[in-house]
Enzyme design. Structure first.
Site, PDB file in Angstrom:
ATOM      1  N   HIS A 156       0.834  -1.216   0.000  1.00 30.42           N
ATOM      2  CA  HIS A 156       0.000   0.000   0.000  1.00 30.42           C
ATOM      3  C   HIS A 156       0.868   1.265   0.000  1.00 30.42           C
ATOM      4  CE1 HIS A 156      -3.338  -2.681   1.331  1.00 30.42           C
ATOM      5  NE2 HIS A 156      -2.369  -3.246   2.034  1.00 30.42           N
ATOM      6  N   SER A 277      15.505  20.071 -18.196  1.00 29.25           N
ATOM      7  CA  SER A 277      14.312  20.849 -18.518  1.00 29.25           C
ATOM      8  C   SER A 277      14.729  22.026 -19.389  1.00 29.25           C
ATOM      9  CB  SER A 277      13.669  21.363 -17.229  1.00 29.25           C
ATOM     10  OG  SER A 277      12.887  22.513 -17.481  1.00 29.25           O
ATOM     11  N   LYS A 283      16.750  20.969 -13.149  1.00 24.86           N
ATOM     12  CA  LYS A 283      16.071  19.687 -13.287  1.00 24.86           C
ATOM     13  C   LYS A 283      16.898  18.564 -13.904  1.00 24.86           C
ATOM     14  CE  LYS A 283      12.358  18.706 -12.504  1.00 24.86           C
ATOM     15  NZ  LYS A 283      11.063  18.811 -13.097  1.00 24.86           N
ATOM     16  N   GLU A 290       9.752   7.215 -17.806  1.00 24.66           N
ATOM     17  CA  GLU A 290       8.398   7.731 -18.051  1.00 24.66           C
ATOM     18  C   GLU A 290       7.895   7.338 -19.441  1.00 24.66           C
ATOM     19  OE1 GLU A 290       7.910  11.923 -15.948  1.00 24.66           O
ATOM     20  OE2 GLU A 290       9.846  11.712 -16.921  1.00 24.66           O
TER      21      GLU A 290
END
Ligand code: ARG
Length: 441
Positions: A156, A277, A283, A290
């Site tokens: 969980h 980025s 970044k 992804e």
């Protein structure tokens, strides 16, 4: 060259219909398989005396040259042809003359295209399994190197019990071993020859489908000609295996995204495998993971797409089946690229044992403590309640003693478990698995 059916429909195809119905821009990828299938068909036609030796030789020579050219990366055909089958036949005719017209004796494009796809899927399953094996080896190398590193295991997404990093990574290795098995099953369902089924119901000529099957090294022959030309189960088997594999990659990708956050900090992605980025100078983003997670949608869509084409199709061949290829090529390209990228990403990961150790708090030993009370004779429910009370108001449990964490792992050193012997056994077992289809196929 006139259309293959110009005897019946001499007027010629409306140019719009020609464009609309053409599949060459997709099925050109079957060219080598198509030619190999034709070579086997000609050998059979010669063996059965349907073609003379001379005729068979001329056709075979022409096809062999075309195959060489195709294997060398050429596309030696008219780009206006309707599909790869007519493109190859048209080019063969240009080269060897009217004898090429005998190639299609006792054959239809229906059993021909089915055969091409069987041969393609045999190669695609092998190539995909090889990539699965590469990723499994990359994960195994990381698991092997991190048997001593311990992190909190989660259920969980809440801290649950301590596990070695190796145990966590090995879970993915065993997921991949099932992907390999599914690919092997897809290979087996593709390993069957439809040649001889003709358009749907065979031929009056004395064909010998068993002979062409042998020539192609396919393990089985279809039992039923209608089934042979309309079966696409083997494609769905491959698409299901590819989709399932991508789901596994997507789950691993999700964990890498999560673990590489500042909040977790469990893993550092190599600079060469991360992106920056365009606006925010600080970044470093986990784009490869992804993209893999995002692309898993594609292979799932490919499976659903072809299943939807198949649903409700009457026997036997219907032109709807032409749509099958785009899904299969797309899924094969997607899963192989994703497997390859994930192998590179995993091989370049650096794990942060200290960040993981920060999560090893006393709550992770609560179950062990309850079990200690069970050993003293307390019923488990009572032990559970007694330990549970202690954690009721504990917002921020303190770090667990390192020795206690190790004792906990040792105490759970049973088959499947996170103990050191079990983990070592799992690594040894995973190394012995036949990762490539070629190893058992
Ligand atoms: N391009 C077709 C396909 O991929 C080949 C078979 C065509 N057969 C036919 N009867 N029109 O399915």
């Amino acid at each position: 060259m006139p259309d293959l059916w110009s005897g019946r429909l001499p007027g010629g195809l409306d140019p719009e219909v020609r464009r609309f119905s053409s599949s060459l821009d997709v099925d050109w990828r079957l060219a080598a398989y198509d030619i190999r299938g034709s070579l086997a068909h000609v050998a059979m036609l010669q063996a059965t005396g349907i073609l003379t030796e001379r005729e068979a030789h001329s056709i075979t020579d022409g096809l062999a040259t075309l195959l060489d050219e195709v294997m060398g990366g050429a596309a030696p055909w008219n780009p206006e042809a309707e599909d790869v089958h007519s493109a190859v036949e048209e080019e063969l005719t240009r080269r060897v003359g009217p004898v090429a017209g005998k190639l299609h004796t006792g054959r239809s494009r229906n059993d021909q295209v089915a055969l091409d796809l069987h041969l393609y899927v045999r190669d695609a399953t092998r190539a995909t399994a090889a990539e699965v094996g590469r990723l499994a080896r990359a994960l195994l190398t990381q698991a092997d190197a991190h048997q001593e590193v311990v992190l909190p295991g989660y259920t969980h997404m809440q801290r649950a019990q301590p596990v070695p990093l190796a145990q966590h990574l090995l879970a993915y290795v065993f997921m991949l071993s099932r992907d390999r098995e599914r690919l092997w099953q897809a290979y087996q369902s593709a390993d069957r020859s439809p040649l001889g089924a003709g358009a749907l119901a065979g031929s009056t000529l004395p064909l010998d489908p068993e002979r062409s099957r042998q020539e192609l090294g396919l393990a089985h022959l279809y039992e039923n000609s209608l089934d042979a030309v309309s079966d696409r189960d083997f494609l769905l088997d491959y698409l299901a295996a590819a989709a399932q594999c991508m789901l596994h990659l997507s789950r691993l990708a999700e964990e890498l995204v999560l673990w590489s956050t500042r909040e977790f900090g469990f893993v550092h992605i190599d600079d060469g495998w991360a992106t920056g980025s365009s606006m925010m100078p600080q970044k470093k983003n986990p784009d490869v993971a992804e993209l893999i997670r995002g692309r898993s949608a594609r292979t799932l869509a490919d499976f659903v797409g072809l299943a939807t084409v198949m649903k409700g199709l009457p026997l036997s061949y219907n032109r709807d089946l032409q749509e099958d290829k785009a899904y299969v090529f797309h899924a094969a390209d997607t899963v192989m690229a994703a497997l390859s990228a994930m192998s590179g990403l995993v091989a370049h990961l650096t794990f942060d044992a200290a960040a993981m150790a920060k999560g090893l708090t006393t709550e992770l030993l609560a179950t062990d403590e309850a079990e200690a009370l069970v050993r003293d004779g307390l019923p488990f429910r009572e032990a559970h309640a007694r330990i549970g009370v202690r954690f009721r108001d504990l917002q921020d449990p303190p770090a667990a003693d390192r020795a206690a964490i190790h004792a906990s792992l040792h105490a759970r050193d049973r088959k499947m478990g996170p103990g050191p012997n079990s983990v070592r056994d799992q690594i040894a077992k995973a190394r012995r698995l036949p990762w490539d289809i070629g190893e058992i196929g």
